[in-house]
Motif scaffolding. Structure first.
Motif, short mmCIF file in Angstrom:
data_model
loop_
_atom_site.label_atom_id
_atom_site.label_comp_id
_atom_site.label_asym_id
_atom_site.label_seq_id
_atom_site.Cartn_x
_atom_site.Cartn_y
_atom_site.Cartn_z
N ALA A 150 -44.65 28.12 -8.39
CA ALA A 150 -45.27 28.53 -7.12
C ALA A 150 -46.49 29.40 -7.42
O ALA A 150 -46.36 30.52 -7.91
N ALA A 183 -49.36 29.31 -5.08
CA ALA A 183 -50.25 29.06 -3.93
C ALA A 183 -50.52 30.30 -3.07
O ALA A 183 -51.11 30.19 -2.00
N GLY A 184 -50.09 31.47 -3.54
CA GLY A 184 -50.31 32.69 -2.75
C GLY A 184 -51.77 33.11 -2.74
O GLY A 184 -52.51 32.81 -3.68
N LYS A 219 -54.48 34.74 -6.15
CA LYS A 219 -53.86 35.52 -7.24
C LYS A 219 -53.69 34.72 -8.53
O LYS A 219 -53.92 35.25 -9.62
N GLY A 276 -48.22 25.66 0.94
CA GLY A 276 -48.17 25.87 2.39
C GLY A 276 -48.39 27.32 2.76
O GLY A 276 -48.66 28.14 1.88
N THR A 335 -46.30 29.74 3.68
CA THR A 335 -45.38 30.73 3.09
C THR A 335 -44.89 30.22 1.74
O THR A 335 -45.01 29.03 1.43
N SER A 367 -44.32 26.39 0.28
CA SER A 367 -44.91 25.93 -0.99
C SER A 367 -43.83 25.34 -1.90
O SER A 367 -44.03 24.30 -2.51
N ALA A 401 -45.83 32.11 -10.31
CA ALA A 401 -46.96 32.32 -11.24
C ALA A 401 -47.32 33.81 -11.32
O ALA A 401 -47.92 34.25 -12.29
N LYS A 461 -43.64 41.48 -11.44
CA LYS A 461 -44.45 40.66 -10.53
C LYS A 461 -45.78 41.33 -10.27
O LYS A 461 -45.82 42.52 -9.93
O1 C5P Z 1 -47.09 36.80 -2.36
P1 C5P Z 1 -46.02 36.97 -3.40
O2 C5P Z 1 -46.46 37.75 -4.59
O3 C5P Z 1 -44.69 37.39 -2.86
O4 C5P Z 1 -45.78 35.49 -3.94
C1 C5P Z 1 -44.81 35.17 -4.92
C2 C5P Z 1 -45.19 33.83 -5.54
O5 C5P Z 1 -45.16 32.81 -4.54
C3 C5P Z 1 -46.59 33.82 -6.15
O6 C5P Z 1 -46.55 33.21 -7.43
C4 C5P Z 1 -47.41 33.06 -5.14
O7 C5P Z 1 -48.47 32.32 -5.72
C5 C5P Z 1 -46.38 32.11 -4.54
N1 C5P Z 1 -46.71 31.72 -3.15
C6 C5P Z 1 -46.92 30.38 -2.86
N2 C5P Z 1 -47.28 30.02 -1.57
C7 C5P Z 1 -47.43 30.94 -0.61
C8 C5P Z 1 -47.20 32.32 -0.89
C9 C5P Z 1 -46.84 32.68 -2.18
O8 C5P Z 1 -46.81 29.52 -3.74
N3 C5P Z 1 -47.80 30.55 0.60
#
Ligand code: C5P
Length: 221
Positions: free
Chosen positions: A8, A10-11, A22, A80, A82, A86, A106, A205
């Motif tokens: 994951a 996509a944040g 990020k 996506g 959230t 994703s 990631a 994290k």
């Molecule tokens: O935002 P946060 O640090 O909690 O995200 C945790 C992980 O989820 C990160 O690796 C981020 O890239 C991923 N993520 C995602 N899709 C989102 C939000 C977060 O893949 N919409």
């Protein structure tokens, strides 16, 4: 046991404040994503990887995987709104015959293969899922606004990390809705049995600039 990883990435990483998402902020001379991607690719536990990239960053993610020689990357999909969305989009790329899915953020670059081994091994014992966990050293309180409501028994609390491993069909069935902060919460709510295994304090994290500096320092030590 066939294990696929969903990474994951996509944040948006708003708290890092930069122009890039990020997963593409710099950690040393590579994007942050490079560290977890190359470590998953090198893991003997992992057969294939699905990268979930931020919208518009799919091509850079594919190019990075090629540059790093990550031959296990089987797909790169757009994430996506959230994290749960994703993960679900990544999971859709995992073929039906795959037994176990490992979901990793990631944002946690310092992934040791021993942690991957521990969560995957738990599934061999018959658990529906496994998560790396650390004890809580601070006292934790439940609050309502400014008022403390109760003090929680610390010995019953754990901080959990990724990678989290699940029986693929259990995760598919559980991951409905968008508001899960981790995959385990969805599996627990669906009645799944999730084991805690020993986590890793270095698997922190990255949320803000200070985290990025700490991880860079660990990498350079
Ligand atoms: O935002 P946060 O640090 O909690 O995200 C945790 C992980 O989820 C990160 O690796 C981020 O890239 C991923 N993520 C995602 N899709 C989102 C939000 C977060 O893949 N919409």
């Amino acid at each position: 046991m066939s294990v696929w990883a969903v990474l994951a990435a996509a944040g948006s990483g708003e708290r890092l404040g930069g122009k890039r998402p990020k997963a593409f902020v710099r950690l040393g001379d590579q994007p942050l994503l490079a560290e977890s991607l190359s470590r998953l690719d090198a893991s003997a536990w992992i057969e294939a990887i699905v990268v979930v990239a931020p919208p518009g960053w799919e091509e850079p993610a594919i190019l990075l995987a090629e540059e790093l020689g990550c031959g296990k990357v089987s797909a790169c999909v757009t994430g996506g709104p959230t994290r749960a969305d994703s993960v679900r989009l990544g999971l859709a790329e995992v073929p039906p015959g795959v037994a176990v899915v490992l979901v990793h953020d990631a944002a946690r670059p310092l992934l040791e293969d021993s942690v991957v081994g521990r969560v995957v091994a738990a599934l061999g014992e018959g658990w529906d899922g496994a998560v790396p966990a650390l004890p809580v050293s601070d006292t934790v309180k439940r609050v309502d606004g400014e008022r403390v409501v109760e003090t929680l028994p610390r010995d019953q609390l754990r901080v959990v990390q990724t990678p989290q491993a699940f029986v693929a069909d259990v995760l598919r069935g559980a991951l409905t809705g968008s508001d899960w902060t981790d995959c385990s919460a969805a599996v627990e709510a669906a009645g799944g049995r999730v084991k805690i295994v020993e986590g890793d304090p270095r698997l922190l994290k990255i949320t803000d600039e200070a985290d990025l500096e700490r991880v860079a320092a660990i990498l350079n030590s």
